[in-house]
Design an enzyme around this catalytic site. Structure first.
Site, PDB file in Angstrom:
ATOM      1  N   LYS A  86       0.978  -1.350   0.154  1.00  0.00           N
ATOM      2  CA  LYS A  86       0.018   0.204  -0.176  1.00  0.00           C
ATOM      3  C   LYS A  86       0.861   1.171  -0.212  1.00  0.00           C
ATOM      4  CE  LYS A  86      -4.353  -1.888   1.496  1.00  0.00           C
ATOM      5  NZ  LYS A  86      -5.312  -2.196   2.665  1.00  0.00           N
ATOM      6  N   ARG A 125      -3.042  -9.789   5.412  1.00  0.00           N
ATOM      7  CA  ARG A 125      -3.581 -10.116   4.014  1.00  0.00           C
ATOM      8  C   ARG A 125      -2.456  -9.503   2.915  1.00  0.00           C
ATOM      9  NH1 ARG A 125      -6.078  -6.872   0.289  1.00  0.00           N
ATOM     10  NH2 ARG A 125      -7.677  -7.813  -1.185  1.00  0.00           N
TER      11      ARG A 125
HETATM   12  C1  8Y7 Z   1      -7.990  -4.545   2.543  1.00  0.00           C
HETATM   13  C2  8Y7 Z   1      -9.030  -5.358   1.917  1.00  0.00           C
HETATM   14  C3  8Y7 Z   1      -8.040  -4.257   0.330  1.00  0.00           C
HETATM   15  C4  8Y7 Z   1      -7.513  -4.395   3.642  1.00  0.00           C
HETATM   16  C5  8Y7 Z   1      -9.307  -6.086   4.319  1.00  0.00           C
HETATM   17  C6  8Y7 Z   1      -5.527  -3.382  -1.315  1.00  0.00           C
HETATM   18  C7  8Y7 Z   1     -10.155  -5.911  -0.126  1.00  0.00           C
HETATM   19  C8  8Y7 Z   1      -6.752  -2.624  -1.488  1.00  0.00           C
HETATM   20  N1  8Y7 Z   1      -7.533  -3.769   1.194  1.00  0.00           N
HETATM   21  N2  8Y7 Z   1      -9.732  -5.996   2.929  1.00  0.00           N
HETATM   22  N3  8Y7 Z   1      -9.324  -5.270   0.733  1.00  0.00           N
HETATM   23  N4  8Y7 Z   1      -8.173  -5.339   4.596  1.00  0.00           N
HETATM   24  N5  8Y7 Z   1     -10.180  -6.934   5.002  1.00  0.00           N
HETATM   25  O1  8Y7 Z   1      -4.520  -2.687  -1.626  1.00  0.00           O
HETATM   26  O2  8Y7 Z   1      -6.637  -3.734   4.192  1.00  0.00           O
HETATM   27  O3  8Y7 Z   1      -5.458  -4.658  -1.322  1.00  0.00           O
HETATM   28  S1  8Y7 Z   1      -8.172  -3.784  -1.385  1.00  0.00           S
END
Ligand code: 8Y7
Length: 274
Positions: free
Chosen positions: A219, A249
């Site tokens: 990010k 994640r």
């Molecule tokens: C997150 C996410 C994204 C996060 C959770 C990216 C779908 C943006 N970020 N889900 N999703 N937490 N739980 O850069 O921080 O992956 S999308």
């Protein structure tokens, strides 16, 4: 048979790999090549030691355009079905739409990962009927505009209040509290300063007694600090784990699994076979 609650009960940090099934400009969802590409990626993540695969058919990045439930389902469903046929890895559906959650639940996913924390119409009901685990993420505003000028009068207090409200809404809808996972939502309506405070104070979100999931991988929060987002993401992930995070994640499964293994080895003062 692998399942999420056993994985969480193991106490070790879990790695959730990101599987985007969002086509680039000239292809539409659900096509053979796209499904194959997603499956290749998933197989690689499994080889690399992933615990959970998070499957998403809509980009939630700031400024991304919206897609219909039909399009989103057409993208993710063939991938979920194929993975269910060939592996018992724990699967997560990254969606805010009740229709998509419902289709994914019928196809056998284990977890709903919702950046809107079940606030869309019908989502609470579908999640409750499915009996699945749910990750409730905090987001201020909407993806298209959330990075405008995010403000909080009490960052940690506001997010904890949000968690309490969403936990109460879930329980009222018949979702068992033990099924819930919390996520502060790095970059979702937060400034750089907010993001850094949230990582540093992550333990402040432990009072709910629920597992914390952290998504820092590649990010801009990381990109604003270092050139190399992979190295920076690993450093951030370890900092988060030391402050109570349970699930990471990530895009870079192999590298994260290796780093987590070192942390676990240190925590347990135990030799882990590589
Ligand atoms: C997150 C996410 C994204 C996060 C959770 C990216 C779908 C943006 N970020 N889900 N999703 N937490 N739980 O850069 O921080 O992956 S999308």
């Amino acid at each position: 048979m692998l399942n999420l609650s056993d994985l969480l009960d193991s106490g070790r940090p879990l790695v959730m790999g990101i599987l985007n099934v969002t086509p680039d400009s000239f292809s539409d969802g659900g096509r053979y090549v796209e499904v194959e590409r997603a499956l290749m990626h998933a197989r690689q993540m499994i080889c690399d030691g992933v615990d959970i695969i998070d499957i998403g058919g809509e980009s939630t990045r700031p400024g991304a355009e919206a897609v219909s439930a039909e399009v989103e389902t057409a993208r993710v469903l063939p991938v979920i079905e194929a993975l269910k046929r060939e592996t018992d890895i724990v699967l997560s559906i990254d969606s805010s739409k009740a229709e998509v959650m419902s289709a994914a639940a019928s196809a056998g996913v284990d977890l709903i990962n919702d950046v809107r924390a079940l606030r869309e119409i019908g989502a609470l009901e579908v999640a409750s009927e499915s009996g699945l685990a749910v990750c409730l993420m905090h987001m201020q505003g909407e993806p298209r505009t959330m990075q405008g000028n995010p403000k909080y009068d009490d960052l940690i207090g506001n997010i904890n209040t949000f968690f309490e409200e969403r936990i109460a809404a879930c329980v009222a809808a018949g979702i068992r509290r033990e099924k819930l996972i919390l996520d502060v939502g790095f970059g979702f309506g937060k400034t750089q300063e907010h993001n850094l405070t949230l990582i540093n104070q992550l333990h402040e979100f432990g009072s709910h007694g629920l597992p914390l999931l952290v998504g820092l991988s590649r990010k801009s929060t990381i990109g604003k600090i270092v050139q190399d987002r992979l190295i920076g993401s690993i450093a951030g992930a370890l900092a988060a784990l030391e402050r109570g995070a349970r699930i990471l994640r990530v895009h870079d499964v192999l590298e994260t699994v290796e780093a987590v293994r070192v942390l676990q080895s240190i925590r347990q003062e135990m030799v882990i076979r590589s």
